[in-house]
Enzyme design. Structure first.
Site, PDB file in Angstrom:
ATOM      1  N   GLU A   1       0.878  -1.175   0.000  1.00  0.00           N
ATOM      2  CA  GLU A   1       0.000   0.000   0.000  1.00  0.00           C
ATOM      3  C   GLU A   1       0.907   1.214   0.000  1.00  0.00           C
ATOM      4  O   GLU A   1       1.467   1.598   1.025  1.00  0.00           O
ATOM      5  CB  GLU A   1      -0.922   0.002   1.220  1.00  0.00           C
ATOM      6  CG  GLU A   1      -2.005   1.057   1.125  1.00  0.00           C
ATOM      7  CD  GLU A   1      -2.048   1.968   2.332  1.00  0.00           C
ATOM      8  OE1 GLU A   1      -1.859   3.204   2.132  1.00  0.00           O
ATOM      9  OE2 GLU A   1      -2.259   1.477   3.444  1.00  0.00           O
TER      10      GLU A   1
ATOM     11  N   CYS B   1      -2.774   8.649   3.881  1.00  0.00           N
ATOM     12  CA  CYS B   1      -2.540   8.291   2.483  1.00  0.00           C
ATOM     13  C   CYS B   1      -3.769   8.498   1.612  1.00  0.00           C
ATOM     14  O   CYS B   1      -3.666   8.519   0.390  1.00  0.00           O
ATOM     15  CB  CYS B   1      -2.065   6.851   2.384  1.00  0.00           C
ATOM     16  SG  CYS B   1      -3.208   5.672   3.140  1.00  0.00           S
TER      17      CYS B   1
END
Length: 497
Positions: free
Chosen positions: A265, A299
């Protein structure tokens, strides 16, 4: 403290100064340590072992010894232990909230929210653990043939986790791995190791066998050395990483030598697109919440804010009013909704993005600098309008409290800007035109898209990106598959008759 109940930090029962390997609290074999710093005031919270290659190999060996028995444990056993962990985390929410706030600089309400979100994965995978199954097909090639597809634990899983959600990122990965029957080695971020060690303590209390969950702590100087051992070891069969794209590519290349299964990720650069049909008040509030949560250090926060020309001025004016009301200050004070950035590197990046946007014609409305009266890491909530689409903020993830607003006219223009980056983690669309929402849902190149919604990370959802934002999914029924391998068996049943 408005509902927060904890005493002095040095009385927090979840503070540990040793790593956790093989069910024991250990120092680094070389005796090195590194300090954990409170970003809000620069004070030293404590020190933890600065481990190296030898320590990491020992952790792998301990996990290897435990893997066979843990992999053969019953689904009910794994489920029960995860459920006990869920209860222990819930009981210790206040202590964990204090830890996350002090070592990461996250406001109390955000830290509390993170603990709750982390814990739902313990609950979710305590339930999913009971549903790990296989498949059977009869009579495929012959009338007596039987095909079985077994789901087995992949083996030892290395988890390399970030500082911005130190507990949630571990729990989302580890709960799935443990439910699948995998032993785990966690390398937490050097800025926030205390949360990982606190979780290790609770996992130990829950009754997980020694060697099933291990935490190896190290400084930034030894980060690549420790990570390299995890990548190179043939005993480690899975690596899951959340962090920068640059680091992810290095891990990807390094793991190729042992052909590990990977979950990555990586960086995001979320577009937040507001069309003229949107509910303006809701879009402005959602933009504020998404952009400035934890000071923009997530994020999936809005990074490129695109607003249609016909409502541009209105949107910017309303957003400016919201940003003015953000209260910045020490995060341990529950009245403050924005604390410091994590370190000087973070401040430097936000400053570069602000300077670049202004140099390219952006108009600074609010903020734009560090509030030195609070400390060197307190960057003001910042709003810049008329930011062109070639600005640095459009090409890089800011990871800070900068709302940069770009004007667009046509739908296709917004799509082109949104898809112009290599990141493809998350984006958001605000419109009340269903046809438009449907078109955008197919056109925007991301793994996750919020349509009139910014809350996109429930445990039931498959979290992950496309393009250079990574591989694999976390959470949901699919998260556990990342820690399993399928073994196919072909039986000729006639031989048994």
């Amino acid at each position: 403290m408005n509902g927060f109940k904890f005493g002095p930090f040095d009385e927090n029962p979840l503070v540990f100064d040793k790593a956790f390997v093989g069910g024991k609290w250990v120092d680094s074999l070389c005796g090195d340590t590194f300090e954990v710093i409170n970003p809000a005031n620069g004070e030293v919270l404590g020190s933890v072992p600065d481990m190296d290659e030898v320590d990491t190999l020992e952790a792998i060996e301990r996990a290897h010894r435990a893997q066979r028995e843990w992999g053969e444990s019953t689904l009910k056993e794994r489920s029960g232990l995860l459920r006990k962990l869920f209860g222990l985390v819930a009981t210790n929410t206040d202590h964990l909230t204090q830890l996350v706030t002090l070592e990461g600089g996250k406001p109390l309400s955000d830290s509390r929210g993170e603990i709750v979100k982390a814990n739902v994965f313990h609950e979710w995978y305590s339930e999913e653990a009971k549903r790990v199954g296989g498949e059977c097909m009869l009579g495929v090639q012959k009338k007596d043939s039987q095909l079985l597809f077994l789901r087995q634990p992949i083996g030892i899983a290395a988890l390399i986790t970030p500082w911005n959600a130190p507990l949630q990122m571990i729990s989302r990965k580890a709960a799935a791995a443990l439910a699948a029957g995998c032993c785990v080695i966690v390398k937490p971020a050097e800025d926030t190791p205390l949360s990982a060690l606190a979780l290790a303590h609770l996992i130990n209390l829950a009754g997980f066998p020694p060697g099933v969950f291990n935490v190896v702590t190290c400084s930034r100087d030894k980060m690549r050395r420790v990570s390299g051992v995890l990548c190179d070891s043939p005993l480690v069969r899975k690596l899951s990483f959340t962090g920068s794209t640059v680091a992810g590519k290095w891990l990807y290349e390094r793991c190729s030598q042992t052909v590990k299964k990977l979950s990555l990720e990586l960086g995001g650069n979320a577009a937040f697109i507001v069309f003229e049909s949107a509910d303006l008040e809701k879009a402005v509030q959602a933009c504020t919440d998404s952009k400035f949560r934890n000071g923009g250090q997530t994020c999936i926060c809005a990074n490129r804010i695109l607003v249609q020309d016909s409502i541009y001025d209105q949107f910017c004016q309303k957003l400016e009013e919201k940003v003015k009301n953000i209260k910045m200050g020490p995060p341990i004070n529950s009245k403050n909704s924005q604390g410091p950035l994590i370190n000087k590197r973070a401040v430097g990046k936000v400053s570069r993005h602000v300077d670049d946007a202004i140099a390219r014609g952006g108009v600074l409305k609010i903020g734009g600098k560090v509030d030195r009266s609070l400390g060197p890491l307190y960057f003001e909530p910042t709003l810049i309008t008329e930011v062109p689409s070639d600005a640095l903020v459009h090409r890089e993830e800011t990871f800070g409290p900068l709302a940069a607003i770009t004007r667009f006219i046509f739908e296709e223009e917004a799509i082109q800007i949104a898809n112009s980056v290599q990141a493809g983690l998350a984006s958001y669309v605000f419109t009340r035109n269903y046809g438009q929402a449907h078109r955008l849902s197919k056109a925007i190149e991301v793994g996750m898209l919020g349509i009139n919604e910014i809350s996109i990370t429930p445990e039931q959802a498959p979290f992950g990106g496309i393009k250079e934002s990574g591989l694999g999914r976390e959470g949901s029924v699919h998260g556990i598959e990342e820690y399993q391998e399928i073994k196919y068996l072909n039986f000729n049943m006639a031989a048994f008759l």
